[in-house]
Design a protein around this motif. Structure first.
Motif, PDB file in Angstrom:
ATOM      1  N   LEU A 262      63.522  57.384  26.501  1.00  0.00           N
ATOM      2  CA  LEU A 262      63.732  56.301  27.458  1.00  0.00           C
ATOM      3  C   LEU A 262      62.404  55.837  28.034  1.00  0.00           C
ATOM      4  CD1 LEU A 262      66.836  57.587  29.481  1.00  0.00           C
ATOM      5  CD2 LEU A 262      66.810  56.162  27.444  1.00  0.00           C
ATOM      6  N   SER A 263      61.522  56.776  28.341  1.00  0.00           N
ATOM      7  CA  SER A 263      60.250  56.428  28.964  1.00  0.00           C
ATOM      8  C   SER A 263      59.397  55.544  28.062  1.00  0.00           C
ATOM      9  CB  SER A 263      59.471  57.689  29.323  1.00  0.00           C
ATOM     10  OG  SER A 263      59.256  58.504  28.175  1.00  0.00           O
ATOM     11  N   SER A 264      59.553  55.692  26.753  1.00  0.00           N
ATOM     12  CA  SER A 264      58.737  54.906  25.817  1.00  0.00           C
ATOM     13  C   SER A 264      59.114  53.437  25.839  1.00  0.00           C
ATOM     14  CB  SER A 264      58.884  55.461  24.393  1.00  0.00           C
ATOM     15  OG  SER A 264      58.374  56.769  24.314  1.00  0.00           O
ATOM     16  N   ILE A 265      60.405  53.128  25.774  1.00  0.00           N
ATOM     17  CA  ILE A 265      60.805  51.723  25.774  1.00  0.00           C
ATOM     18  C   ILE A 265      60.592  51.124  27.160  1.00  0.00           C
ATOM     19  CG2 ILE A 265      63.264  52.226  26.226  1.00  0.00           C
ATOM     20  CD1 ILE A 265      61.715  49.300  24.181  1.00  0.00           C
ATOM     21  N   GLU A 266      60.740  51.939  28.209  1.00  0.00           N
ATOM     22  CA  GLU A 266      60.472  51.447  29.561  1.00  0.00           C
ATOM     23  C   GLU A 266      59.006  51.055  29.715  1.00  0.00           C
ATOM     24  OE1 GLU A 266      63.910  54.134  31.842  1.00  0.00           O
ATOM     25  OE2 GLU A 266      61.817  54.779  31.822  1.00  0.00           O
ATOM     26  N   ASP A 267      58.120  51.838  29.119  1.00  0.00           N
ATOM     27  CA  ASP A 267      56.695  51.532  29.186  1.00  0.00           C
ATOM     28  C   ASP A 267      56.364  50.293  28.366  1.00  0.00           C
ATOM     29  OD1 ASP A 267      53.882  52.473  29.942  1.00  0.00           O
ATOM     30  OD2 ASP A 267      53.731  52.299  27.772  1.00  0.00           O
ATOM     31  N   SER A 268      56.935  50.194  27.168  1.00  0.00           N
ATOM     32  CA  SER A 268      56.630  49.056  26.287  1.00  0.00           C
ATOM     33  C   SER A 268      56.978  47.729  26.935  1.00  0.00           C
ATOM     34  CB  SER A 268      57.397  49.202  24.963  1.00  0.00           C
ATOM     35  OG  SER A 268      56.918  50.290  24.208  1.00  0.00           O
ATOM     36  N   VAL A 269      58.118  47.681  27.604  1.00  0.00           N
ATOM     37  CA  VAL A 269      58.575  46.434  28.230  1.00  0.00           C
ATOM     38  C   VAL A 269      57.601  45.965  29.316  1.00  0.00           C
ATOM     39  CG1 VAL A 269      60.393  45.475  29.694  1.00  0.00           C
ATOM     40  CG2 VAL A 269      61.001  46.744  27.640  1.00  0.00           C
ATOM     41  N   LYS A 270      56.892  46.891  29.942  1.00  0.00           N
ATOM     42  CA  LYS A 270      55.934  46.523  30.983  1.00  0.00           C
ATOM     43  C   LYS A 270      54.793  45.666  30.439  1.00  0.00           C
ATOM     44  CE  LYS A 270      56.763  50.726  33.710  1.00  0.00           C
ATOM     45  NZ  LYS A 270      56.165  52.007  34.177  1.00  0.00           N
ATOM     46  N   ALA A 271      54.573  45.717  29.127  1.00  0.00           N
ATOM     47  CA  ALA A 271      53.479  44.944  28.522  1.00  0.00           C
ATOM     48  C   ALA A 271      53.675  43.446  28.691  1.00  0.00           C
ATOM     49  CB  ALA A 271      53.368  45.287  27.036  1.00  0.00           C
ATOM     50  N   ILE A 272      54.893  43.020  28.896  1.00  0.00           N
ATOM     51  CA  ILE A 272      55.185  41.597  29.097  1.00  0.00           C
ATOM     52  C   ILE A 272      54.385  41.041  30.279  1.00  0.00           C
ATOM     53  CG2 ILE A 272      56.976  39.958  29.803  1.00  0.00           C
ATOM     54  CD1 ILE A 272      57.363  40.705  26.983  1.00  0.00           C
ATOM     55  N   GLU A 273      54.182  41.875  31.298  1.00  0.00           N
ATOM     56  CA  GLU A 273      53.516  41.414  32.526  1.00  0.00           C
ATOM     57  C   GLU A 273      52.001  41.591  32.489  1.00  0.00           C
ATOM     58  OE1 GLU A 273      55.412  39.800  34.504  1.00  0.00           O
ATOM     59  OE2 GLU A 273      57.204  40.406  33.387  1.00  0.00           O
ATOM     60  N   VAL A 274      51.478  42.194  31.434  1.00  0.00           N
ATOM     61  CA  VAL A 274      50.030  42.436  31.346  1.00  0.00           C
ATOM     62  C   VAL A 274      49.331  41.196  30.791  1.00  0.00           C
ATOM     63  CG1 VAL A 274      48.212  43.833  30.289  1.00  0.00           C
ATOM     64  CG2 VAL A 274      50.350  44.912  31.038  1.00  0.00           C
ATOM     65  N   LYS A 275      48.382  40.679  31.521  1.00  0.00           N
ATOM     66  CA  LYS A 275      47.634  39.502  31.094  1.00  0.00           C
ATOM     67  C   LYS A 275      46.195  39.905  30.768  1.00  0.00           C
ATOM     68  CE  LYS A 275      51.271  37.113  31.987  1.00  0.00           C
ATOM     69  NZ  LYS A 275      52.154  36.721  30.855  1.00  0.00           N
ATOM     70  N   LEU A 276      45.712  39.465  29.620  1.00  0.00           N
ATOM     71  CA  LEU A 276      44.355  39.770  29.187  1.00  0.00           C
ATOM     72  C   LEU A 276      43.532  38.490  29.127  1.00  0.00           C
ATOM     73  CD1 LEU A 276      45.150  42.272  26.285  1.00  0.00           C
ATOM     74  CD2 LEU A 276      44.418  42.837  28.617  1.00  0.00           C
ATOM     75  N   THR A 277      42.355  38.515  29.699  1.00  0.00           N
ATOM     76  CA  THR A 277      41.470  37.352  29.664  1.00  0.00           C
ATOM     77  C   THR A 277      40.794  37.255  28.299  1.00  0.00           C
ATOM     78  OG1 THR A 277      39.538  38.596  30.418  1.00  0.00           O
ATOM     79  CG2 THR A 277      41.002  37.691  32.115  1.00  0.00           C
ATOM     80  N   ASP A 278      40.176  36.118  28.030  1.00  0.00           N
ATOM     81  CA  ASP A 278      39.443  35.954  26.770  1.00  0.00           C
ATOM     82  C   ASP A 278      38.336  37.003  26.645  1.00  0.00           C
ATOM     83  OD1 ASP A 278      41.006  33.818  26.065  1.00  0.00           O
ATOM     84  OD2 ASP A 278      39.598  32.290  26.763  1.00  0.00           O
ATOM     85  N   GLU A 279      37.690  37.281  27.757  1.00  0.00           N
ATOM     86  CA  GLU A 279      36.618  38.284  27.750  1.00  0.00           C
ATOM     87  C   GLU A 279      37.166  39.670  27.401  1.00  0.00           C
ATOM     88  OE1 GLU A 279      33.249  40.177  30.757  1.00  0.00           O
ATOM     89  OE2 GLU A 279      34.479  38.481  31.402  1.00  0.00           O
ATOM     90  N   GLU A 280      38.342  39.994  27.941  1.00  0.00           N
ATOM     91  CA  GLU A 280      38.962  41.287  27.650  1.00  0.00           C
ATOM     92  C   GLU A 280      39.428  41.372  26.202  1.00  0.00           C
ATOM     93  OE1 GLU A 280      40.651  42.298  32.139  1.00  0.00           O
ATOM     94  OE2 GLU A 280      41.860  41.086  30.751  1.00  0.00           O
ATOM     95  N   LEU A 281      39.929  40.261  25.673  1.00  0.00           N
ATOM     96  CA  LEU A 281      40.331  40.228  24.267  1.00  0.00           C
ATOM     97  C   LEU A 281      39.122  40.426  23.352  1.00  0.00           C
ATOM     98  CD1 LEU A 281      42.888  37.269  24.354  1.00  0.00           C
ATOM     99  CD2 LEU A 281      43.411  39.700  24.047  1.00  0.00           C
ATOM    100  N   GLN A 282      38.004  39.819  23.705  1.00  0.00           N
ATOM    101  CA  GLN A 282      36.782  39.989  22.928  1.00  0.00           C
ATOM    102  C   GLN A 282      36.291  41.428  22.991  1.00  0.00           C
ATOM    103  OE1 GLN A 282      34.075  37.055  24.485  1.00  0.00           O
ATOM    104  NE2 GLN A 282      35.323  35.323  23.781  1.00  0.00           N
ATOM    105  N   LYS A 283      36.498  42.051  24.115  1.00  0.00           N
ATOM    106  CA  LYS A 283      36.110  43.448  24.290  1.00  0.00           C
ATOM    107  C   LYS A 283      36.884  44.338  23.331  1.00  0.00           C
ATOM    108  CE  LYS A 283      35.699  46.932  27.992  1.00  0.00           C
ATOM    109  NZ  LYS A 283      35.976  47.196  29.424  1.00  0.00           N
ATOM    110  N   ILE A 284      38.182  44.053  23.202  1.00  0.00           N
ATOM    111  CA  ILE A 284      39.021  44.831  22.266  1.00  0.00           C
ATOM    112  C   ILE A 284      38.629  44.513  20.828  1.00  0.00           C
ATOM    113  CG2 ILE A 284      41.365  45.191  21.428  1.00  0.00           C
ATOM    114  CD1 ILE A 284      42.351  44.637  24.270  1.00  0.00           C
ATOM    115  N   ALA A 285      38.372  43.242  20.547  1.00  0.00           N
ATOM    116  CA  ALA A 285      38.018  42.828  19.188  1.00  0.00           C
ATOM    117  C   ALA A 285      36.740  43.503  18.701  1.00  0.00           C
ATOM    118  CB  ALA A 285      37.859  41.319  19.128  1.00  0.00           C
ATOM    119  N   ALA A 286      35.834  43.763  19.632  1.00  0.00           N
ATOM    120  CA  ALA A 286      34.556  44.370  19.266  1.00  0.00           C
ATOM    121  C   ALA A 286      34.639  45.884  19.149  1.00  0.00           C
ATOM    122  CB  ALA A 286      33.494  43.998  20.303  1.00  0.00           C
ATOM    123  N   SER A 287      35.788  46.437  19.523  1.00  0.00           N
ATOM    124  CA  SER A 287      35.914  47.911  19.530  1.00  0.00           C
ATOM    125  C   SER A 287      36.186  48.454  18.136  1.00  0.00           C
ATOM    126  CB  SER A 287      37.034  48.337  20.471  1.00  0.00           C
ATOM    127  OG  SER A 287      38.287  47.835  20.047  1.00  0.00           O
TER     128      SER A 287
END
Length: 287
Positions: A262-287
């Protein structure tokens, strides 16, 4: 829960789905726990449930996951009318292995078996050709799906593990609404092979399978500095960051993270509210 259109159809699906594969493989949880996970997903607004005829332990166990989902939906006390079940056909499980079978006769048979396993009361919402078999042409393998659409057994058709060229051939055979290919921090091929760009241009839904890297890699997300630091900054799990990253890559992306707790699907659904900026996306892309 946010909604998105399923491809060019008039169907709405949740912006995050539930991948049910581990609920039926070797080491699967008790049935009561599996059903509780599906019910919790529905409670949270998840209306897309992903399965396959081959989500089972071996050939003797074929269609286990579809039967499980049908049982869960039958026992759910809420409204299941918005639920879209997406299944797949075209893989076999001899002695627990994974092999392709694009034989039209087999696909015709397994489509009907999936229809019955899922209840046999209404068309399969979305049937996907699981993986192209080089022994058969795309056109021949998808002919049974086209027949099933015309017969009212399948509502919509999708493909999985397809290249752009294969996708175009599929669309010349039958209307396609979705593509399900691997996409996660370790496997970013959809960004460069043209599939993600094609889906966005053609209004096809892109389902990233194994969005968190699968059971062998998911725990390694903590070791990826860019993802771990963003999770700490936003006070969410690394899994939420990855799902948010995938959704930010394109509006056509709908992740289908798996869950056995249950905790796994509850956590996954929270991703809907997470907003990533272009700078943060670039940070992940470079990882």
């Amino acid at each position: 829960m946010k909604r998105k259109k399923l491809g060019n159809s008039n169907f709405n699906i949740s912006a995050i789905g539930l991948g049910c594969m581990p609920l039926s493989l070797s080491g699967r949880p008790p049935e009561s726990q599996a059903i509780a996970v599906i019910h919790r997903a529905l409670d949270l607004g998840v209306t897309l449930i992903d399965t396959a005829d081959s989500y089972c332990e071996d050939q003797s166990d074929k269609h286990h996951n579809e039967h499980l989902i049908a049982k869960a939906l039958q026992g759910y006390t809420g409204d299941i009318r918005p639920v879209t079940v997406a299944t797949k056909g075209g893989l076999m499980r001899p002695q627990g292995a994974w092999t392709r079978n694009g034989n039209p006769h087999h696909l015709r048979k397994t489509i009907h078996e999936s229809f019955e396993a899922l209840g046999g009361n209404h068309p399969i919402d979305l049937w996907q050709y699981h993986s192209p078999d080089p022994a058969y042409t795309i056109e021949a393998a998808l002919a049974p799906a086209k027949e099933a659409v015309e017969a009212g057994i399948i509502r919509f058709v999708g493909v999985s593990n397809f290249s752009v060229e294969q996708l175009k051939r599929a669309r010349d055979t039958v209307e396609i609404v979705s593509v399900q290919n691997q996409y996660n921090p370790w496997h970013r091929q959809p960004e460069s092979d043209g599939v993600l760009e094609y889906c966005e241009a053609e209004n096809l839904t892109f389902f990233p399978w194994s969005p968190l890297g699968g059971s062998r890699r998911v725990t390694s997300l903590q070791d990826m500095p860019a993802i771990a630091s963003l999770a700490a900054e936003k006070n969410v799990s690394v899994y939420c960051i990855v799902l948010a990253w995938l959704m930010a890559k394109s509006p056509c992306v709908v992740p289908i993270p798996a869950a056995t707790k249950l905790s796994s699907i509850e956590d996954s659904v929270k991703a809907i509210e997470v907003k990533l900026t272009d700078e943060e996306l670039q940070k992940i892309a470079a990882s």
